[in-house]
Design a protein around this motif. Sequence first.
Motif, PDB file in Angstrom:
ATOM      1  N   ASP A 331      59.978 111.164  43.833  1.00 45.09           N
ATOM      2  CA  ASP A 331      59.963 111.162  42.373  1.00 45.09           C
ATOM      3  C   ASP A 331      59.413 112.458  41.779  1.00 45.09           C
ATOM      4  O   ASP A 331      59.003 112.490  40.635  1.00 45.09           O
ATOM      5  N   LEU A 333      59.108 115.785  39.868  1.00 47.02           N
ATOM      6  CA  LEU A 333      59.820 116.389  38.749  1.00 47.02           C
ATOM      7  C   LEU A 333      59.592 117.891  38.793  1.00 47.02           C
ATOM      8  O   LEU A 333      58.532 118.340  39.233  1.00 47.02           O
ATOM      9  N   ILE A 335      59.409 120.828  36.135  1.00 47.16           N
ATOM     10  CA  ILE A 335      59.388 121.105  34.709  1.00 47.16           C
ATOM     11  C   ILE A 335      59.098 122.591  34.522  1.00 47.16           C
ATOM     12  O   ILE A 335      58.027 123.047  34.901  1.00 47.16           O
ATOM     13  N   VAL A 363      60.396 113.156  30.158  1.00 50.02           N
ATOM     14  CA  VAL A 363      60.837 114.541  30.285  1.00 50.02           C
ATOM     15  C   VAL A 363      62.079 114.724  29.442  1.00 50.02           C
ATOM     16  O   VAL A 363      62.973 113.892  29.453  1.00 50.02           O
ATOM     17  N   ASP A 364      62.107 115.793  28.693  1.00 47.82           N
ATOM     18  CA  ASP A 364      63.261 116.062  27.843  1.00 47.82           C
ATOM     19  C   ASP A 364      63.543 117.554  27.884  1.00 47.82           C
ATOM     20  O   ASP A 364      62.740 118.333  28.377  1.00 47.82           O
ATOM     21  N   ARG A 365      64.687 117.915  27.409  1.00 52.52           N
ATOM     22  CA  ARG A 365      65.001 119.345  27.315  1.00 52.52           C
ATOM     23  C   ARG A 365      65.330 119.628  25.866  1.00 52.52           C
ATOM     24  O   ARG A 365      66.335 119.170  25.348  1.00 52.52           O
ATOM     25  N   ASP A 370      62.310 122.575  29.016  1.00 53.09           N
ATOM     26  CA  ASP A 370      61.854 121.244  29.403  1.00 53.09           C
ATOM     27  C   ASP A 370      60.535 120.914  28.713  1.00 53.09           C
ATOM     28  O   ASP A 370      59.654 121.756  28.603  1.00 53.09           O
ATOM     29  N   LEU A 372      57.346 117.981  28.557  1.00 56.68           N
ATOM     30  CA  LEU A 372      56.703 116.906  29.307  1.00 56.68           C
ATOM     31  C   LEU A 372      55.786 116.140  28.369  1.00 56.68           C
ATOM     32  O   LEU A 372      54.804 116.682  27.871  1.00 56.68           O
ATOM     33  N   ILE A 429      58.829 107.072  34.908  1.00 53.14           N
ATOM     34  CA  ILE A 429      59.476 108.313  34.516  1.00 53.14           C
ATOM     35  C   ILE A 429      60.723 108.040  33.701  1.00 53.14           C
ATOM     36  O   ILE A 429      61.563 107.244  34.099  1.00 53.14           O
ATOM     37  N   ASP A 431      63.583 110.422  32.353  1.00 54.06           N
ATOM     38  CA  ASP A 431      64.078 111.793  32.347  1.00 54.06           C
ATOM     39  C   ASP A 431      65.310 111.853  31.464  1.00 54.06           C
ATOM     40  O   ASP A 431      66.357 111.329  31.814  1.00 54.06           O
ATOM     41  N   LYS A 432      65.155 112.453  30.296  1.00 54.46           N
ATOM     42  CA  LYS A 432      66.258 112.481  29.333  1.00 54.46           C
ATOM     43  C   LYS A 432      67.122 113.729  29.480  1.00 54.46           C
ATOM     44  O   LYS A 432      68.052 113.930  28.720  1.00 54.46           O
ATOM     45  N   ARG A 433      66.743 114.585  30.438  1.00 49.98           N
ATOM     46  CA  ARG A 433      67.521 115.809  30.610  1.00 49.98           C
ATOM     47  C   ARG A 433      68.859 115.484  31.249  1.00 49.98           C
ATOM     48  O   ARG A 433      68.946 114.653  32.127  1.00 49.98           O
TER      49      ARG A 433
END
Lengths: 435, 142
Positions: A331, A333, A335, A363-365, A370, A372, A429, A431-433
């Motif tokens: 898992d 990440l 970033i 997590v997004d971009r 990125d 956090l 988690i 993760d929207k990326r």
Amino acid sequence: MAAIIWDRENECLTESKRKELQLEKLKLLVTKLYEKVPHYRKSFDAAGVKPGDLNRLEDLAKFPFTTKEDLAANYPFGMLAEPMEKIVRVHASSGTTGKPKVAGYTKNDIKMWAEVMARTFTCAGLTSSDIIQNAYGYGLFTGGLGAHYGGERLGATVIPISGGNTKRQLLIMQDFGSTALCATPSYALLLFEKAAEAGVDIDKLKVHTGIFGAEMWSEAMRREIEKKTGINAIDIYGLTEIIGPGVASECLEKKYLHVFDDHFLPEIIDPETLEPVATGEEGELVFTTLDKEGFPLLRYRTRDITSLHPGECACGRTSVRMERVKGRSDDMLIIRGVNVYPSQVESLLVAIDDVEPHYQIVVDRQKSMDTLEIWVEVSEKIFSDEIKGLETLERKIKSELDSALLISTKIKLVEPKTIKRSEGKAVRIVDKRNI
Amino acid sequence: MVKQISVFIENKSGRMAEATRAISDAGVNIRALAVADTSELGVLRLICDDMDKALGALKDAGFTATANNVIAAQVPDRPGGLADLLEKLRDNGINVEYLYAYFTKTTDNAVVIIRVDDKEKTAETLEGGGIRLLSPEEVYSV
């Protein structure tokens, strides 16, 4: 046109010659590990293998794996195979607990690292006439110094600007006429977006190549960068445990990454059964460092998911090629080039007074960078009826996490049970990326 | 000591309604209420006619809620009523964390709920200055 190859002798070996070389180095390695690193003596004994059992390359499969947990258990210097007076440098990256994974390098390791990075730059089409703007961070992170020494070895001009400070990056890029950029792909994208916003004419920039690594990215992102900037975007691969950047690099074919397999021997295993997969099939990448002195690793499980492709490339190199990394079998990440383990976030959170491990990592971009965000559920113990108290708590959590994770986080206090539990197990988690 | 309930509320639509509905479903009436907020979160402060029941109902509904001690002072409902009180606190070096006020139906006075660090000193200062402090019963049943 034949590509320029930095080390034709070692990058274009015949299959039999390569295997012979690998086996020879491997025999020395297992002997050294057994004699010098107590961890390996124990793990070899537990697996019932002796250095003398390695007679063919295939025998490697009988030997035990090395995991990140082994590194944590031997923190900080327990895995080193040379005494500290031979170690000239250390680097580190985040581990699964609060403690980092530590790598130690001898003089020869640093030299070999510069060689493989010079190969990387040459793979990307760079020569001694290039001006490399090195926007990888300098410090414990391997990116900055790894690319730096490799650029100098190539004979190029290195601008050691390190990461961050976008305005200054743009100024230097224009004024110094940088021809190549080393950065994470997301930072490169941000940099060029800022350049466009600032009215910089991208076509007038002299940058023709980007050497991008330290995070996962996609073919779609490459196309976007290349379309926006007109540069050649090259994917490189590496990890602190193996050496740093310089483990593998794409050539100008931009299909697969050449693994520098005269130094780093790759295997692909099924992460569940731990058995080798058939050639070309996807699985977890495992590396053995064939001639690293300070911090050699045997069958190190990288947790990166990819596949291996042998055979000669159109560029002329014969080293085995790996596919762009597709995911992780754990898992972890990544970033902005920094490794983050959820378990690490958890151990940092519970170390703060009264904070319970009810958290979620989002997590997004945003604008190609990125982000956090860490959601922490507010329990009665940490709840304050004063806004001031809640803000103080937020700041405290942020400063603890930022300083340990080496990345800027955003803390969001949320109501209890906000964090979705699936089958009783919290989803840690999100993760929207879209990588 | 007079108690108030503080509830942690995230800044998202409907949460305030859910908190107040939880209280009303328990058959409890809200006497006074104040909200403090930032762009992302808020704290709802409440005084009800049955504090224990309200607290239980909020917790059952999944809210983070706590009870804490505050001071309830009676001030006359006229210009300067509150200023007089605050000046007494200031002159004695007492820092007010926050306060809110409400009217009662039955008298011509307003009630000021004050949150301070040093409750004893505040109580002495106010009573010494001729300001009447209300008992929990008086506050909950206004």
